[in-house]
Design a protein around this motif. Structure first.
Motif, PDB file in Angstrom:
ATOM      1  N   LEU A   6     106.706 -74.975 -40.121  1.00  0.00           N
ATOM      2  CA  LEU A   6     106.905 -73.586 -39.890  1.00  0.00           C
ATOM      3  C   LEU A   6     105.517 -73.047 -39.294  1.00  0.00           C
ATOM      4  O   LEU A   6     104.569 -73.180 -39.720  1.00  0.00           O
ATOM      5  CB  LEU A   6     107.515 -72.918 -40.901  1.00  0.00           C
ATOM      6  CG  LEU A   6     108.855 -73.473 -41.267  1.00  0.00           C
ATOM      7  CD1 LEU A   6     109.248 -72.481 -42.749  1.00  0.00           C
ATOM      8  CD2 LEU A   6     109.909 -73.232 -40.502  1.00  0.00           C
ATOM      9  N   LEU A   9     106.770 -66.471 -38.906  1.00  0.00           N
ATOM     10  CA  LEU A   9     107.917 -66.209 -38.902  1.00  0.00           C
ATOM     11  C   LEU A   9     108.387 -65.041 -37.974  1.00  0.00           C
ATOM     12  O   LEU A   9     107.745 -64.100 -37.758  1.00  0.00           O
ATOM     13  CB  LEU A   9     108.411 -65.639 -40.328  1.00  0.00           C
ATOM     14  CG  LEU A   9     108.136 -66.894 -41.321  1.00  0.00           C
ATOM     15  CD1 LEU A   9     108.401 -66.335 -42.746  1.00  0.00           C
ATOM     16  CD2 LEU A   9     108.814 -68.027 -41.089  1.00  0.00           C
ATOM     17  N   LEU A  29     108.947 -73.530 -52.819  1.00  0.00           N
ATOM     18  CA  LEU A  29     109.232 -72.202 -51.773  1.00  0.00           C
ATOM     19  C   LEU A  29     107.896 -71.237 -51.905  1.00  0.00           C
ATOM     20  O   LEU A  29     107.252 -70.727 -50.752  1.00  0.00           O
ATOM     21  CB  LEU A  29     110.354 -71.485 -51.723  1.00  0.00           C
ATOM     22  CG  LEU A  29     111.651 -72.320 -51.387  1.00  0.00           C
ATOM     23  CD1 LEU A  29     112.985 -71.444 -51.641  1.00  0.00           C
ATOM     24  CD2 LEU A  29     111.385 -72.487 -49.732  1.00  0.00           C
ATOM     25  N   TYR A  32     104.791 -73.027 -50.759  1.00  0.00           N
ATOM     26  CA  TYR A  32     105.085 -73.159 -49.330  1.00  0.00           C
ATOM     27  C   TYR A  32     104.510 -71.962 -48.630  1.00  0.00           C
ATOM     28  O   TYR A  32     103.894 -71.670 -47.659  1.00  0.00           O
ATOM     29  CB  TYR A  32     106.286 -73.576 -48.807  1.00  0.00           C
ATOM     30  CG  TYR A  32     106.496 -74.160 -47.249  1.00  0.00           C
ATOM     31  CD1 TYR A  32     106.513 -75.543 -47.088  1.00  0.00           C
ATOM     32  CD2 TYR A  32     106.372 -73.308 -46.257  1.00  0.00           C
ATOM     33  CE1 TYR A  32     106.328 -76.043 -45.801  1.00  0.00           C
ATOM     34  CE2 TYR A  32     106.189 -73.816 -44.904  1.00  0.00           C
ATOM     35  CZ  TYR A  32     106.425 -75.257 -44.495  1.00  0.00           C
ATOM     36  OH  TYR A  32     106.329 -75.716 -43.334  1.00  0.00           O
ATOM     37  N   ALA A  33     105.035 -70.804 -49.209  1.00  0.00           N
ATOM     38  CA  ALA A  33     104.793 -69.456 -48.699  1.00  0.00           C
ATOM     39  C   ALA A  33     103.395 -69.189 -48.585  1.00  0.00           C
ATOM     40  O   ALA A  33     102.600 -68.653 -47.500  1.00  0.00           O
ATOM     41  CB  ALA A  33     105.320 -68.422 -49.448  1.00  0.00           C
ATOM     42  N   LEU A  36     101.494 -71.347 -46.151  1.00  0.00           N
ATOM     43  CA  LEU A  36     101.913 -70.941 -44.721  1.00  0.00           C
ATOM     44  C   LEU A  36     100.916 -69.590 -44.454  1.00  0.00           C
ATOM     45  O   LEU A  36     100.426 -69.659 -43.335  1.00  0.00           O
ATOM     46  CB  LEU A  36     103.349 -70.547 -44.390  1.00  0.00           C
ATOM     47  CG  LEU A  36     103.586 -70.074 -43.237  1.00  0.00           C
ATOM     48  CD1 LEU A  36     103.607 -71.062 -42.103  1.00  0.00           C
ATOM     49  CD2 LEU A  36     105.226 -69.549 -43.219  1.00  0.00           C
ATOM     50  N   LEU A  50     111.688 -67.723 -46.323  1.00  0.00           N
ATOM     51  CA  LEU A  50     111.435 -68.936 -45.837  1.00  0.00           C
ATOM     52  C   LEU A  50     112.724 -69.642 -45.414  1.00  0.00           C
ATOM     53  O   LEU A  50     112.712 -70.606 -44.744  1.00  0.00           O
ATOM     54  CB  LEU A  50     110.687 -69.881 -46.819  1.00  0.00           C
ATOM     55  CG  LEU A  50     109.122 -69.175 -46.718  1.00  0.00           C
ATOM     56  CD1 LEU A  50     108.249 -70.273 -47.824  1.00  0.00           C
ATOM     57  CD2 LEU A  50     108.305 -69.451 -45.450  1.00  0.00           C
TER      58      LEU A  50
END
Length: 74
Positions: A6, A9, A29, A32-33, A36, A50
């Motif tokens: 990703l 966003l 998640l 991952y956030a 990111l 996400l």
């Protein structure tokens, strides 16, 4: 370090959807956030933000789904 799938966003008008996730998926998640945000230099987003881009990316990369979706269009 390998780039995440990703990127930044998009700010898109949301549609509310309620789902239940296993605790382990929620923890991933959150992680991952954070990854990111570190990679893009942006803010850490909530895990809920996400889910949509991850699902969209998954469906876009599914060749069988793309073929069926393309065959369905008139």
């Amino acid at each position: 370090m390998t780039k995440l799938k990703l990127g930044p966003l998009a700010d898109d008008r949301p549609l509310k959807l309620t789902v239940e996730l296993p605790a382990a998926v929620h923890r991933d998640l959150v992680a991952y956030a954070a990854a990111l945000a570190a990679e893009t230099g942006g803010e850490v987003v909530s895990p809920e933000k996400l889910v949509s881009p991850m699902l969209a990316r998954f469906m876009a990369s599914d060749r069988a789904f793309s073929r069926r979706r393309g065959a369905r269009k008139d």
